[in-house]
Design an enzyme around this catalytic site. Structure first.
Site, PDB file in Angstrom:
ATOM      1  N   CYS A   1      14.634 -57.539  61.471  1.00  0.00           N
ATOM      2  CA  CYS A   1      13.364 -58.004  62.077  1.00  0.00           C
ATOM      3  C   CYS A   1      12.604 -56.763  62.518  1.00  0.00           C
ATOM      4  O   CYS A   1      12.392 -56.523  63.700  1.00  0.00           O
ATOM      5  CB  CYS A   1      13.628 -58.922  63.259  1.00  0.00           C
TER       6      CYS A   1
ATOM      7  N   GLY B   1       8.442 -51.189  62.677  1.00  0.00           N
ATOM      8  CA  GLY B   1       9.414 -50.136  62.391  1.00  0.00           C
ATOM      9  C   GLY B   1       9.794 -49.212  63.518  1.00  0.00           C
ATOM     10  O   GLY B   1      10.379 -48.153  63.267  1.00  0.00           O
ATOM     11  N   GLY B   2       9.519 -49.571  64.760  1.00  0.00           N
ATOM     12  CA  GLY B   2       9.821 -48.681  65.882  1.00  0.00           C
ATOM     13  C   GLY B   2      11.274 -48.248  65.953  1.00  0.00           C
ATOM     14  O   GLY B   2      11.580 -47.060  66.086  1.00  0.00           O
ATOM     15  N   LYS B   3      12.184 -49.201  65.844  1.00  0.00           N
ATOM     16  CA  LYS B   3      13.607 -48.860  65.954  1.00  0.00           C
ATOM     17  C   LYS B   3      14.111 -48.192  64.669  1.00  0.00           C
ATOM     18  O   LYS B   3      14.996 -47.334  64.721  1.00  0.00           O
ATOM     19  CB  LYS B   3      14.417 -50.104  66.318  1.00  0.00           C
TER      20      LYS B   3
ATOM     21  N   ASP C   1      10.830 -57.961  57.343  1.00  0.00           N
ATOM     22  CA  ASP C   1      10.142 -58.796  58.321  1.00  0.00           C
ATOM     23  C   ASP C   1       9.296 -59.806  57.555  1.00  0.00           C
ATOM     24  O   ASP C   1       8.931 -59.564  56.400  1.00  0.00           O
ATOM     25  CB  ASP C   1       9.253 -57.953  59.247  1.00  0.00           C
TER      26      ASP C   1
ATOM     27  N   ASP D   1      16.634 -57.407  65.815  1.00  0.00           N
ATOM     28  CA  ASP D   1      15.842 -57.424  67.058  1.00  0.00           C
ATOM     29  C   ASP D   1      14.969 -58.674  66.980  1.00  0.00           C
ATOM     30  O   ASP D   1      13.832 -58.624  66.521  1.00  0.00           O
ATOM     31  CB  ASP D   1      15.009 -56.145  67.139  1.00  0.00           C
TER      32      ASP D   1
ATOM     33  N   CYS E   1      14.103 -58.315  73.875  1.00  0.00           N
ATOM     34  CA  CYS E   1      13.460 -57.701  75.043  1.00  0.00           C
ATOM     35  C   CYS E   1      13.272 -58.789  76.098  1.00  0.00           C
ATOM     36  O   CYS E   1      12.229 -58.906  76.728  1.00  0.00           O
ATOM     37  CB  CYS E   1      12.142 -57.021  74.686  1.00  0.00           C
TER      38      CYS E   1
END
Length: 362
Positions: free
Chosen positions: A195, A199-201, A219, A263, A314
């Site tokens: 997920c 693409g932050g992680k 995604d 995530d 989160c």
């Protein structure tokens, strides 16, 4: 000048729909009013965020829901003085809905503070020491929670800096970086960020692989994947492949990934400081829907793993975190290795939850 800003604040609220994310709506408003200077945008944005962040307080002070009156009340005296009124219900005193106050009263104070500005050093292109030196005029400090995070004392025009344009850093909360660190990737691994969003992680994981191995982003949101492609290119990540929903490569990855990170979509209760409009959208029906969605997504994600799987949110709610871990252990071929709960801190990280599982042999 103040009256000029008030005109824009009231104009924004005339067109804003609660169903649209506040940050996106505000960005679109500023794009449509390019004559506004940076200082005006800052003051207008902060005032709008305050009015939304404290909606339940203003609902009690002003049942008419007049933003003109609410703006007047905000100027009359600071929020800290309005919240001292003993006639206010506790949920309004802490700027939460009755539902969220019943769930998050322990975190109520911190959720109405301003979240810090944090970036993640891109170790593919630089080191944290070099980046701290380059950004010294802004007085940043290194995080003691991760080896890549840098924290700023106040908001700065980071996206205009040459270091950003050259891909030396990305904006990312400390907690989010800590979750990405749970994926203990190494050179040659095959990793799926199931997920991925924008693409932050994935960007945080990539430097550990030294450009070797396979890194996949998946995604269902095409717009987020398009943004991910831009970020990957800027960061210099060359071993990543983006897979839209239904991509033929997905079926070839089943049971082959060393790590899968899921995530999952969640209530976002750990990041309400950054998204205060979400406070007024969350109810039990939403949580019930998300719990089922999380189970469906994670069950699918597990199929791609041959070894490790990370479940992450989160959220601060046990329904989306600890309770889900119990469900997964009962229904999926997994062994729990550890859980990590990151609570929001005043001046510190946002709230996150993660569980690291190992695929069991069945």
């Amino acid at each position: 000048m103040v009256k000029f800003r008030d005109t824009h604040i009231l104009a924004f609220f005339k067109t804003w729909q609660m169903t649209t994310p506040l940050d996106l709506s505000l960005s679109n408003y500023f794009k449509a009013h390019k004559s506004l200077g940076s200082h005006d945008r800052k003051e207008i944005g902060e005032t709008i965020y305050t009015l939304i962040r404290w909606k339940s307080l203003f609902d009690c002070l002003d049942p008419s829901e007049s933003y003109s009156l609410r703006l007047h009340l905000l100027k009359q005296k600071p929020i800290s003085e309005w919240t001292q009124d003993p006639r206010l219900p506790d949920y309004a005193r802490f700027g939460l809905s009755p539902y969220l106050y019943s769930k998050l009263s322990h975190y109520a104070k911190v959720l109405n503070t301003t979240a810090p500005v944090v970036i993640r050093t891109n170790l593919i292109k630089t080191t944290r020491e070099k980046l701290l030196e380059a950004l010294a005029p802004f007085s940043p400090r290194p995080s003691d929670k991760t080896a890549t995070a840098i924290i700023f004392p106040k908001r700065e025009p980071l996206f205009t800096l040459p270091e950003f344009k050259q891909g030396h850093f990305e904006v990312q909360d400390e907690g989010s970086q800590m979750v990405a660190d749970l994926v203990n990737a190494k050179s040659g691994d095959r990793i799926l960020d199931y997920c991925s969003g924008s693409g932050g992680k994935t960007l945080a994981i990539a430097p550990k692989m030294s450009g070797k191995g396979e890194l996949y982003l998946h995604d269902i949101r095409k717009g987020s994947l398009k943004e991910a492609a831009l970020r990957l290119r800027r960061a210099g990540v060359q071993n990543a492949q983006i897979l839209e929903s239904g991509h033929p490569t997905l079926s070839k990855l089943l049971h082959k990934m060393d790590w899968v990170l899921a995530d999952v979509p969640c209530s976002g209760t750990g990041t309400l400081r950054r998204n205060p409009d979400m406070k007024w959208k969350i109810d039990q029906a939403m949580i019930d829907r998300l719990v089922q969605e999380q189970r469906t997504i994670f069950t699918e994600a597990v199929r791609y793993s041959k070894d490790k799987v990370v479940y992450a949110t989160c959220s601060l709610l046990p329904e989306e975190n600890e309770n889900q871990v119990e469900y997964f252990l009962q229904h999926l071929p997994l062994v729990l290795e550890k859980t990590v709960k990151i609570v929001p801190e005043i001046g510190g990280c946002d709230g996150f939850f993660a569980a690291v599982f190992k695929k069991s042999k069945v």
